[in-house]
Scaffold this motif. Structure first.
Motif, mmCIF file in Angstrom:
data_model
loop_
_atom_site.group_PDB
_atom_site.id
_atom_site.type_symbol
_atom_site.label_atom_id
_atom_site.label_comp_id
_atom_site.label_asym_id
_atom_site.label_seq_id
_atom_site.Cartn_x
_atom_site.Cartn_y
_atom_site.Cartn_z
ATOM 1 N N THR A 224 -1.794 -2.264 -4.206
ATOM 2 C CA THR A 224 -1.317 -2.765 -5.490
ATOM 3 C C THR A 224 -0.719 -4.153 -5.270
ATOM 4 O OG1 THR A 224 0.847 -1.720 -5.202
ATOM 5 C CG2 THR A 224 -0.796 -0.475 -6.412
ATOM 6 N N VAL B 279 -4.625 -2.909 -9.076
ATOM 7 C CA VAL B 279 -4.669 -1.699 -8.255
ATOM 8 C C VAL B 279 -6.088 -1.600 -7.715
ATOM 9 C CG1 VAL B 279 -4.433 0.806 -8.200
ATOM 10 C CG2 VAL B 279 -2.949 -0.548 -9.687
ATOM 11 N N THR C 233 0.841 -1.201 0.000
ATOM 12 C CA THR C 233 0.000 0.000 0.000
ATOM 13 C C THR C 233 0.876 1.251 0.000
ATOM 14 O OG1 THR C 233 -0.129 -0.060 2.415
ATOM 15 C CG2 THR C 233 -1.938 -1.087 1.196
ATOM 16 N N GLN C 234 2.114 1.116 -0.401
ATOM 17 C CA GLN C 234 3.086 2.202 -0.358
ATOM 18 C C GLN C 234 2.798 3.299 -1.382
ATOM 19 O OE1 GLN C 234 7.100 0.861 -0.800
ATOM 20 N NE2 GLN C 234 7.959 2.910 -0.871
ATOM 21 N N PHE C 235 2.155 2.984 -2.488
ATOM 22 C CA PHE C 235 1.982 3.949 -3.562
ATOM 23 C C PHE C 235 0.601 4.590 -3.520
ATOM 24 C CE2 PHE C 235 4.909 0.628 -5.051
ATOM 25 C CZ PHE C 235 6.057 1.407 -5.153
ATOM 26 N N PHE C 236 0.531 5.862 -3.225
ATOM 27 C CA PHE C 236 -0.690 6.676 -3.271
ATOM 28 C C PHE C 236 -1.794 6.170 -2.338
ATOM 29 C CE2 PHE C 236 1.242 6.704 -7.559
ATOM 30 C CZ PHE C 236 1.721 8.009 -7.547
ATOM 31 N N GLY C 237 -1.486 5.340 -1.374
ATOM 32 C CA GLY C 237 -2.472 4.855 -0.421
ATOM 33 C C GLY C 237 -3.446 3.830 -0.976
ATOM 34 N N VAL C 238 -3.200 3.296 -2.150
ATOM 35 C CA VAL C 238 -4.048 2.243 -2.707
ATOM 36 C C VAL C 238 -3.299 0.919 -2.663
ATOM 37 C CG1 VAL C 238 -5.365 3.783 -4.200
ATOM 38 C CG2 VAL C 238 -3.312 2.700 -5.087
ATOM 39 N N PHE D 177 -10.993 5.678 -5.580
ATOM 40 C CA PHE D 177 -10.431 6.613 -6.552
ATOM 41 C C PHE D 177 -11.335 7.819 -6.683
ATOM 42 C CE2 PHE D 177 -8.996 2.407 -7.714
ATOM 43 C CZ PHE D 177 -7.635 2.605 -7.852
#
Length: 60
Positions: A11, A56, A4-9, A60
């Motif tokens: 992946t 992902v 969940t490191q990228f943009f809080g979503v 959103f």
């Protein structure tokens, strides 16, 4: 692999059958169902392709 490191979503990256997916499958056949007598076997050759899946998910 999932993060969940990228943009809080959430992946995830999934790799399928990286070393070849060839295998044999043997099935027992019964009549009229699995509680019945064995009436034979079935042998099949299976091949699965190598694959990659990137997912992902989140809001959103």
């Amino acid at each position: 692999m999932e993060t969940t490191q990228f943009f809080g979503v959430k992946t995830s990256l999934i790799l399928y059958d990286m070393f070849g997916g060839h295998f044999d499958r043997m099935r027992e056949l019964y009549a009229p169902n699995r509680a019945g007598a064995s009436i034979g076997t079935e042998l099949s050759e299976r091949t699965r392709d190598t694959g990659v899946r990137f997912v992902v998910s989140g809001q959103f």
